[in-house]
Enzyme design. Structure first.
Site, short mmCIF file in Angstrom:
data_model
loop_
_atom_site.label_atom_id
_atom_site.label_comp_id
_atom_site.label_asym_id
_atom_site.label_seq_id
_atom_site.Cartn_x
_atom_site.Cartn_y
_atom_site.Cartn_z
N HIS A 158 -6.01 2.37 -4.14
CA HIS A 158 -6.50 1.84 -2.65
C HIS A 158 -6.78 0.31 -2.69
O HIS A 158 -7.88 -0.16 -2.31
CB HIS A 158 -7.19 2.65 -2.18
CG HIS A 158 -7.02 3.75 -0.65
ND1 HIS A 158 -7.26 3.47 0.27
CD2 HIS A 158 -5.89 4.56 -0.61
CE1 HIS A 158 -6.64 4.45 0.99
NE2 HIS A 158 -5.63 5.19 0.75
N HIS A 201 0.91 -1.32 -0.04
CA HIS A 201 0.04 -0.07 -0.05
C HIS A 201 0.51 1.37 -0.46
O HIS A 201 0.46 2.22 -0.67
CB HIS A 201 -1.02 0.43 0.93
CG HIS A 201 -1.59 1.59 1.56
ND1 HIS A 201 -2.73 1.68 0.29
CD2 HIS A 201 -1.93 2.37 2.45
CE1 HIS A 201 -3.08 2.77 1.26
NE2 HIS A 201 -2.61 3.21 1.60
#
Length: 377
Positions: free
Chosen positions: A303, A235
């Site tokens: 995301h 991430h």
């Protein structure tokens, strides 16, 4: 003693029967799409748990003055240990212990405005409910609701005909300094440490961490490893987007990329270098020319991984990050609009073919769209 401390009042709010219930309609559609055919309407419930030590008078004040909309809703109050008569046809969705509960936190603060004092350390918890108005198999309802109406990574689903206890409040604990023996272990042991600590670092990455601390001449502490793992996560580091990729089209190898982002989007932008690109790959967002005096800041944010775990929260924090970075560009740009693109897996994939612990693409898509709704994207 623990049961007494965790006993809870239940305040459940339902929309009046003569009013439409869009949330209930969406829940019915979600269940039907996942193989649980329901003909009867479903009514949605907003629920709150209050400490069982409160007096009924205080709970009624909270229900009528704080939680219920007197125009559209009616409140059902259940005393600690009391069970709702229609609970067999109802499922309750709660956040797991330790998961952030924004509604509950707001309600906890709002109780003070009503001069209702909660016991020290106590909070208000929120939950959701779905009540089938007709006959239904409770076991099948619970099993299907786990796939259709909640995210089992952060939530639990249970029958509405059982007494609900508040989550226990953990006592504060001091964490001692803990060194992780890393310097003298081999590759297999490094991979084992990564798995046991859930660092999600590969053996090659653990070797790099080991080499750093060998140069430092000391063992790392657990907090340092956690920080490195977080910073080096997919991430945060975008290891796939900036890593090596082999491109195949119709089974034929077309080309190799050492760094997908730099060799595609970044390279094309640098090669074209149009004058109307005022700032690219430098600030928190890119800036392009609208007029000679006005620029537009544009930001996209990946995301994928957060949204795969929690679609609603992942998308919500994703669009929030986009707006944050617009505000942080230059001397501070002003957000005027938001756009978003959602790419998920094939909608016709069979659930049996999904990797263990993953959601079906249609569930992820529903969640990320809902996660952007509060910002009216």
């Amino acid at each position: 003693m623990t049961e007494i401390q965790n006993a809870a009042w239940r305040i459940e709010l339902e929309i009046d029967e003569n009013r439409q219930d869009p949330v209930g309609v969406a829940a019915k559609q979600a269940l039907n799409e996942r193989g649980f055919a329901i003909k009867s309407p479903i009514r949605s419930v907003r629920g709150f748990l209050l400490p069982g030590i409160l007096k009924r008078e205080a709970v009624e004040i909270a229900a009528n003055k704080l939680f219920a909309d007197p125009v559209t809703e009616y409140a059902r109050i259940l005393a600690p240990g009391e069970v709702f008569a229609g609970g067999k046809n109802m499922v309750l969705v709660r956040r797991q212990p330790g998961v952030s509960d924004p509604e509950g936190q707001s309600a906890t603060r709002a109780m003070q405005l009503l001069d209702i004092t909660l016991p020290a350390g106590s909070v208000v918890e929120s939950y959701r409910g779905f009540r089938v108005t007709g006959a239904v198999d409770p076991e099948v309802l619970i099993r299907t609701s786990g796939r259709a109406l909640c995210n089992l990574v952060i939530e639990t689903v249970e029958s509405g005909d059982s007494a609900i206890m508040m989550h226990p409040t953990p006592a504060p604990q001091r964490c001692p300094r803990r060194e992780i023996p890393l310097l003298g272990v081999d590759l297999a042991q490094l991979e084992q440490i990564s798995a046991q600590m859930m660092l999600a670092l590969t053996g090659e990455e653990m070797l790099a961490v080991q080499a750093f601390y060998q140069k430092e001449g000391r063992e790392p502490v657990d907090v340092e490893l956690e920080t490195l793992a977080q910073t080096w996560s997919e991430h945060c580091k975008h290891k796939t987007l900036t890593g090596p990729v082999e491109l195949y089209i119709d089974g034929e190898h077309v080309r190799s990329y050492d760094n997908l982002l730099k060799e595609t989007v970044f390279a094309a932008t640098q090669q074209l270098s149009p004058e109307w690109c005022w700032s690219v790959f430098k600030d928190n967002a890119g800036v392009i020319e609208l007029t000679p005096e006005t620029g537009i800041a544009i930001k996209v944010e990946t995301h994928n991984h957060p949204s795969a775990l929690d679609p609603y929260g992942g998308a919500g924090t994703g669009i929030g990050g986009v707006i944050r970075d617009i505000l942080g560009t230059g001397l501070g740009a002003r957000p005027i609009a938001a756009i978003d693109v959602f790419c998920v897996g094939q909608s016709d994939i069979q659930r049996a073919d999904l990797p263990p612990g993953t959601m079906h693409p249609d569930r992820i898509l529903e969640g990320v769209i809902a996660g952007d709704d509060p910002l009216q994207v």
